[in-house]
Design an enzyme around this catalytic site. Structure first.
Site, PDB file in Angstrom:
ATOM      1  N   GLY A   1       2.628   3.045  10.587  1.00  0.00           N
ATOM      2  CA  GLY A   1       3.344   3.975  10.277  1.00  0.00           C
ATOM      3  C   GLY A   1       4.322   4.566  11.860  1.00  0.00           C
ATOM      4  O   GLY A   1       4.916   5.527  11.837  1.00  0.00           O
TER       5      GLY A   1
ATOM      6  N   GLU B   1      -7.072   4.960   7.753  1.00  0.00           N
ATOM      7  CA  GLU B   1      -6.963   6.157   7.420  1.00  0.00           C
ATOM      8  C   GLU B   1      -8.176   6.769   6.757  1.00  0.00           C
ATOM      9  O   GLU B   1      -8.366   7.768   6.845  1.00  0.00           O
ATOM     10  CB  GLU B   1      -5.692   6.471   6.590  1.00  0.00           C
ATOM     11  CG  GLU B   1      -4.336   6.190   7.364  1.00  0.00           C
ATOM     12  CD  GLU B   1      -3.100   5.537   6.687  1.00  0.00           C
ATOM     13  OE1 GLU B   1      -3.049   5.440   5.216  1.00  0.00           O
ATOM     14  OE2 GLU B   1      -2.165   5.061   7.440  1.00  0.00           O
TER      15      GLU B   1
ATOM     16  N   LYS C   1      -0.034   4.123  -0.280  1.00  0.00           N
ATOM     17  CA  LYS C   1      -0.612   5.143   0.122  1.00  0.00           C
ATOM     18  C   LYS C   1      -0.481   6.619  -0.739  1.00  0.00           C
ATOM     19  O   LYS C   1      -0.468   6.504  -1.831  1.00  0.00           O
ATOM     20  CB  LYS C   1      -0.177   5.805   1.460  1.00  0.00           C
ATOM     21  CG  LYS C   1      -0.262   4.350   2.568  1.00  0.00           C
ATOM     22  CD  LYS C   1      -0.183   4.857   3.983  1.00  0.00           C
ATOM     23  CE  LYS C   1      -0.268   3.195   4.575  1.00  0.00           C
ATOM     24  NZ  LYS C   1      -0.302   3.579   6.229  1.00  0.00           N
TER      25      LYS C   1
ATOM     26  N   SER D   1       3.628  -1.667  10.260  1.00  0.00           N
ATOM     27  CA  SER D   1       4.927  -1.496  10.488  1.00  0.00           C
ATOM     28  C   SER D   1       5.723  -3.093  10.357  1.00  0.00           C
ATOM     29  O   SER D   1       6.636  -3.348  11.216  1.00  0.00           O
ATOM     30  CB  SER D   1       5.490  -1.041  12.052  1.00  0.00           C
ATOM     31  OG  SER D   1       5.081   0.252  12.171  1.00  0.00           O
TER      32      SER D   1
ATOM     33  N   ASN E   1       0.839  -1.205  -0.044  1.00  0.00           N
ATOM     34  CA  ASN E   1       0.144   0.091  -0.125  1.00  0.00           C
ATOM     35  C   ASN E   1       0.979   1.293  -0.069  1.00  0.00           C
ATOM     36  O   ASN E   1       1.373   1.716   0.989  1.00  0.00           O
ATOM     37  CB  ASN E   1      -0.798   0.152   1.470  1.00  0.00           C
ATOM     38  CG  ASN E   1      -1.621   1.123   1.417  1.00  0.00           C
ATOM     39  OD1 ASN E   1      -1.561   2.123   0.599  1.00  0.00           O
ATOM     40  ND2 ASN E   1      -2.509   1.450   2.406  1.00  0.00           N
TER      41      ASN E   1
ATOM     42  N   GLU F   1      -4.976  -4.697  10.837  1.00  0.00           N
ATOM     43  CA  GLU F   1      -3.929  -3.451  11.004  1.00  0.00           C
ATOM     44  C   GLU F   1      -4.271  -2.856  12.298  1.00  0.00           C
ATOM     45  O   GLU F   1      -5.039  -1.774  12.397  1.00  0.00           O
ATOM     46  CB  GLU F   1      -4.061  -2.564   9.716  1.00  0.00           C
ATOM     47  CG  GLU F   1      -3.655  -3.154   8.553  1.00  0.00           C
ATOM     48  CD  GLU F   1      -3.203  -2.153   7.280  1.00  0.00           C
ATOM     49  OE1 GLU F   1      -2.141  -2.576   7.022  1.00  0.00           O
ATOM     50  OE2 GLU F   1      -3.916  -1.217   7.164  1.00  0.00           O
TER      51      GLU F   1
ATOM     52  N   HIS G   1      -9.670   1.125   5.132  1.00  0.00           N
ATOM     53  CA  HIS G   1      -8.217   1.071   5.838  1.00  0.00           C
ATOM     54  C   HIS G   1      -8.624   2.421   6.867  1.00  0.00           C
ATOM     55  O   HIS G   1      -9.317   3.236   6.878  1.00  0.00           O
ATOM     56  CB  HIS G   1      -7.394   1.891   4.818  1.00  0.00           C
ATOM     57  CG  HIS G   1      -6.034   1.939   5.259  1.00  0.00           C
ATOM     58  ND1 HIS G   1      -5.548   2.852   6.220  1.00  0.00           N
ATOM     59  CD2 HIS G   1      -5.080   1.091   5.004  1.00  0.00           C
ATOM     60  CE1 HIS G   1      -4.127   2.526   6.512  1.00  0.00           C
ATOM     61  NE2 HIS G   1      -3.924   1.556   5.942  1.00  0.00           N
TER      62      HIS G   1
HETATM   63  P1  13P Z   1       3.089   0.714   7.603  1.00  0.00           P
HETATM   64  O1  13P Z   1       3.595  -0.550   7.250  1.00  0.00           O
HETATM   65  O2  13P Z   1       3.879   1.980   7.048  1.00  0.00           O
HETATM   66  O3  13P Z   1       3.004   0.983   9.338  1.00  0.00           O
HETATM   67  O4  13P Z   1       1.714   1.003   7.275  1.00  0.00           O
HETATM   68  C1  13P Z   1       0.736  -0.181   7.239  1.00  0.00           C
HETATM   69  C2  13P Z   1      -0.693   0.169   6.494  1.00  0.00           C
HETATM   70  O5  13P Z   1      -1.360   1.070   6.992  1.00  0.00           O
HETATM   71  C3  13P Z   1      -0.930  -0.753   5.373  1.00  0.00           C
HETATM   72  O6  13P Z   1      -1.931  -0.587   4.812  1.00  0.00           O
END
Ligand code: 13P
Length: 249
Positions: free
Chosen positions: A174, A98, A11, A212, A9, A168, A96
């Site tokens: 992140g 976010e 993003k 992460s 992903n 997640e 997701h």
């Molecule tokens: P990170 O691997 O940067 O923590 O992000 C995970 C994520 O949100 C994947 O969709």
């Protein structure tokens, strides 16, 4: 047998130059990969075609990070699941954290998007996960199970083949903090049990961990019996790291 999947992903990151370098690096890194992992690249939708044109490895499928909850029409700025299908995409991230937190997507929007994805013949990667406050309150499993129940309430029959779930934990995204392999496994085991309760073919559904995931923790996570791969954010933007994670799967 359920599939092992590692999905990238990206993003809202990347550029035309990054697409060239990153996909080039992933192509060469995966050319000699010996395991059976299915790799999914989920770039910003604007770069979808460019990524698609550059991918040279059969095992790589493409996805998008979001689609509209509506089928088509006067929804300025939105992209539909049908368009993704039309362009040869296979996967869509749905729910997701976010999107839930920053764009106000509640359970009903998540369920509507999921319905569009399924109706278009695509596979949804349904993202679920608790916040730190919810985990500290001992409510992690309850939160995740409620998210799954609401999003998947209308799924039946063969449509279950179009479902992948990514656990997640919000506090791990992140942040550099990962759930321990044991904690992640406990949640995945609960999710698989819940799917069985919902009359889904639970043993066939791939359950990914995200939050992460890095080259140094991927193998321990993927070794868990109910963890069938990962959804990778930051580390998917570095070809070497992403390839290393794919090798661990
Ligand atoms: P990170 O691997 O940067 O923590 O992000 C995970 C994520 O949100 C994947 O969709």
């Amino acid at each position: 047998m359920r599939r092992t999947i590692v999905a990238a992903n990206w993003k809202m990151n990347g550029s035309v130059d990054l697409v060239r370098d990153l996909v080039g690096g992933v192509n060469s890194g995966l050319a000699t990969l010996e395991n059976a992992v299915e790799v999914v690249i989920i770039p910003p939708a604007l770069f979808f075609r460019d990524v698609q044109a550059r991918v040279e490895i059969d095992r790589i499928a493409l996805g998008v990070q979001n689609v509209s909850q509506w089928q088509a029409g006067a929804y300025t700025g939105e992209l539909s699941a049908r368009m993704v299908r039309d362009l040869g995409g296979a996967y869509v991230l749905v729910g997701h954290s976010e999107r839930r937190q920053l764009f106000g997507e509640d359970d009903s929007v998540v369920a509507a998007k999921l319905a569009q994805v399924l109706a278009s013949g695509l596979t949804a990667i349904l993202c679920v996960g608790e916040t730190l406050a919810e985990r500290e309150a001992g409510a992690a499993q309850q939160v995740v199970s409620a998210q799954i129940r609401t999003a998947l309430a209308a799924v039946q029959g063969d449509s279950w083949n179009q479902i992948v779930i990514a656990y997640e934990p919000v506090w791990a995204i992140g942040t550099g903090k990962t759930a321990t392999a044991d904690d992640a496994q406990a949640m995945h085991q609960m999710m698989r049990g819940l799917l069985a309760e919902l009359d889904a073919p639970a043993e066939q559904i791939s359950l990914l961990y995200g939050g992460s995931v890095k080259p140094d923790n991927a193998a321990a996570l993927f070794a868990q019996p109910d963890i069938d791969g990962g959804l990778i954010g930051g580390a998917s933007l570095v070809a070497e790291d992403f390839v290393s994670i794919c090798q661990s799967a």
